[in-house]
Design a protein around this motif. Structure first.
Motif, short mmCIF file in Angstrom:
data_model
loop_
_atom_site.label_atom_id
_atom_site.label_comp_id
_atom_site.label_asym_id
_atom_site.label_seq_id
_atom_site.Cartn_x
_atom_site.Cartn_y
_atom_site.Cartn_z
N GLU A 32 0.85 -1.20 0.00
CA GLU A 32 0.00 0.00 0.00
C GLU A 32 0.88 1.25 0.00
OE1 GLU A 32 -3.08 -0.38 2.97
OE2 GLU A 32 -3.94 -2.14 1.98
N LEU A 33 0.57 2.25 0.80
CA LEU A 33 1.22 3.55 0.66
C LEU A 33 2.68 3.56 1.09
CD1 LEU A 33 -1.64 5.96 1.81
CD2 LEU A 33 -0.99 5.31 -0.50
N THR B 103 1.87 3.43 -4.11
CA THR B 103 2.14 2.00 -3.91
C THR B 103 3.25 1.47 -4.81
OG1 THR B 103 0.60 0.93 -5.48
CG2 THR B 103 -0.33 1.72 -3.39
N SER C 269 -4.02 6.36 -7.27
CA SER C 269 -4.95 6.69 -6.19
C SER C 269 -4.71 8.06 -5.58
CB SER C 269 -4.82 5.65 -5.07
OG SER C 269 -3.55 5.79 -4.42
N TRP D 180 -5.83 7.74 -1.23
CA TRP D 180 -6.01 6.28 -1.18
C TRP D 180 -7.49 5.91 -1.01
CZ3 TRP D 180 -3.46 2.47 -2.94
CH2 TRP D 180 -3.54 1.17 -2.41
#
Length: 591
Positions: free
Chosen positions: A225-226, A262, A285, A289
């Motif tokens: 993810e981030l 990501t 995104s 997100w």
């Protein structure tokens, strides 16, 4: 919002190119990411005789592990699927419970005239390692049944230590190394620990490279993810010890306000001119997100890797400038479509199901057939797109025994998709329609459904009159997903629609919402907008590893017994159309 003309963008892209056999010039090329738009996570790539090949993750979608081929790094043609028949892994798909289990990150390599794909299939806390081989990556049938191995972790890499001990190795999440016998699948024991990264969670996705007397170990860290990133270490010996690069991570967008987030889990490869490139996953995104229905996509970046030095990876952006690219070239073998091309499928007699259409798990035999005169027939499944929790008494209602769903990746931020449906339901709750599908608990549907009411006559003409009089045939819009789904909506099918196909459409007119509409195929001007839903419903949730598919389905919503629905619910689809209208390359720029 800044609009960029596609034609002018291509002119910018192609102007500075050189022959793939010529030495690299100083002029840079310009191109746009993602080069493999739509759900294409965990790319692994190689180049053979001027053609680039990549494989991406597919989890429980089937056929799985697509191989894409390109001559120019921009136009990617679907060459084959590595996992393409039930006999390669008998029974495994239907025993898979999780929405994000299945074929995890694979590695693609070429050696001595053969392509190898190594992967691990995750099913109910078990890893099934598989090595597939093919001398012809442009044919599904060319891929072998797998050699199976048993590893404790995912994300296998395949490495031949030609300059060392001459053995073949698999590196997996962790990061550990084992020798592998490619004939038997036997692994050496115990695994050798190589490097645990720089402290980020989930050190995984290893790839080993030998260059200038060094073994380079590149991995992903930080979760997908981030905080995702790529880090690297090197050693003079394959089994270490490995020295971490002092300027790690070598690629990440974490902690930035970039539209592409990501960024991580990449692979490096060379073109025919000797220039280095990399592919990794990324998500459009932004740091918020929230909206990213296409999930993790494949992005391309130039790499500078001087002799004896660490590789320098160019940060991922929507507009990129890098090495001169090979000339634009779509002369790629095989009969699969290019990933960015539109769909125009009529399912006429004698044609097969197009190569870019996939299912959620291996489908039941006979569920999808191109008929002689009515188009694509879908035999309904008892489970609908959501299904029910698995039960030994009714496994067929969970979706594990195959959904009657077929779809293609959403490959554009803005697009329109439509199909013409001929549907003559005989029993209540028989339904067929279109969907934006992320997982069984993240989807947006528009179906034609026969609602409970008076019993239907056997005579088709009389039945149609009764339906028209009682308004039993309806358009039903409903959703499952993350956040706050809109309320279901039901609209009676107008009486004058009953004599021909109904066209169902999905449109992404902006980056955040889908419009789902219906109309008589003979009169598109009679269009009814049935529902609008946020793309956030199909962003993340329990589908954070995958990306949205758009397609068609049929179900009897639990009626019937065993795997069989009541008779009369078969659906027929023609005029399948998908057309992209724009790609966001930043929050304000559209190509």
């Amino acid at each position: 919002m800044k609009l960029l003309s596609l034609s002018s963008a291509l002119l910018v892209l192609l102007a500075p190119t050189v022959s793939s056999a010529a030495p690299a010039r100083s002029e840079n090329s310009t191109y746009y990411n993602p080069v493999l738009p739509g759900w294409h996570s965990d790319p692994s790539c190689t180049q053979v005789d001027g053609t680039f090949f990549c494989v991406t993750s597919t989890f429980i979608s089937f056929p799985g592990l697509p191989i894409y081929a390109s001559k120019d790094l921009i136009n990617w043609k679907l060459a084959s699927h590595v996992w393409n028949r039930e006999t390669q892994l008998p029974g495994v798909s239907w025993n898979t419970t999780g929405q994000q289990q299945g074929m995890y990150a694979a590695t693609l390599r070429h050696r001595d005239g053969s392509f190898f794909v190594v992967c691990e299939y995750l099913v109910t806390d078990e890893n099934i390692g598989v090595v597939f081989r093919s001398a012809d990556p442009f044919r599904d049938e060319g891929w072998s049944d797998p050699v199976v191995f048993h590893a404790d972790s995912i994300d296998p890499d395949l490495f031949w230590d030609d300059e060392g001990d001459g053995k073949t190795y698999v590196a997996t999440q962790g990061i550990v190394l084992q020798e592998i016998n490619l004939q038997t699948g036997e692994l050496s024991q115990p695994p050798v620990s190589l490097w645990n990264g720089t402290g980020g969670v989930w050190p995984e996705g290893p790839h080993l490279y030998k260059k200038d007397g060094w073994y380079y170990l590149m991995i992903a860290e930080g979760g997908t993810e981030l905080d995702h990133s790529i880090t690297i270490a090197r050693s003079r010996n394959l089994k270490g010890p490995y020295e971490a690069y002092e300027h790690n991570p070598i690629l990440t967008n974490r902690g930035t306000d970039e539209y592409f987030q990501t960024v991580g889990h990449g692979d490096l490869f060379q073109d025919a001119a000797g220039n280095w490139w990399g592919m990794s996953l990324a998500t459009r995104s932004g740091p918020d997100w929230e909206i990213y229905p296409m999930g993790r996509e494949a992005v391309l970046f130039p790499v500078t890797w001087d002799e004896g030095s660490w590789p320098v990876l160019q940060p991922v952006r929507g507009e990129m400038s890098g090495w001169p690219m090979p000339p634009s070239n779509r002369d790629v073998p095989g009969d699969g479509p290019f990933n960015s091309d539109p769909d125009a499928y009529d399912f006429v007699a004698g044609t097969s199901i197009p190569r870019n259409l996939v299912h959620w798990r291996v489908p039941r035999a006979g569920a999808f057939t191109v008929t002689s005169s009515r188009g694509l027939q879908i035999v309904p499944s008892r489970n609908n797109l959501t299904g029910t929790p698995y039960s030994e008494a009714t496994p067929e209602l969970s979706g594990q025994q195959g959904l009657s769903f077929i779809g293609r990746r959403q490959t554009d931020t803005l697009f329109t998709f439509s199909v013409d449906l001929t549907f003559d339901p005989q029993e209540a709750d028989q339904e067929a329609g279109v969907t934006v599908f992320l997982t069984q608990v993240n989807h947006i549907d528009l179906g034609v459904v026969l609602l409970p009411g008076r019993s239907n006559a056997s005579c088709a003409a009389r039945r149609k009159r009764e339906i028209a009089e009682t308004q039993e045939l309806a358009l039903r819009f409903r959703t499952e997903g993350t956040g706050t789904p809109p309320e279901p909506k039901i609209i009676a099918v107008p009486k004058d629609w009953l004599d021909g196909p109904i066209r169902l459409s999905i449109e992404a007119a902006n980056a955040t919402h889908y419009n789902l509409a219906a109309m008589p195929a003979a009169n598109p001007d009679a269009r009814i907008l049935v529902g609008t839903a946020s793309a956030g419903l199909v962003s993340g949730g329990n589908g954070s590893f995958v990306g949205s598919l758009v397609g068609a389905y049929a179900t009897c919503n639990g009626a019937g017994a065993g795997v069989e629905c009541p008779e009369g619910g078969n659906a027929y689809f023609t005029r399948w159309r998908y057309s992209g209208a724009g790609q966001y390359i930043s929050e304000t720029e559209v190509v």
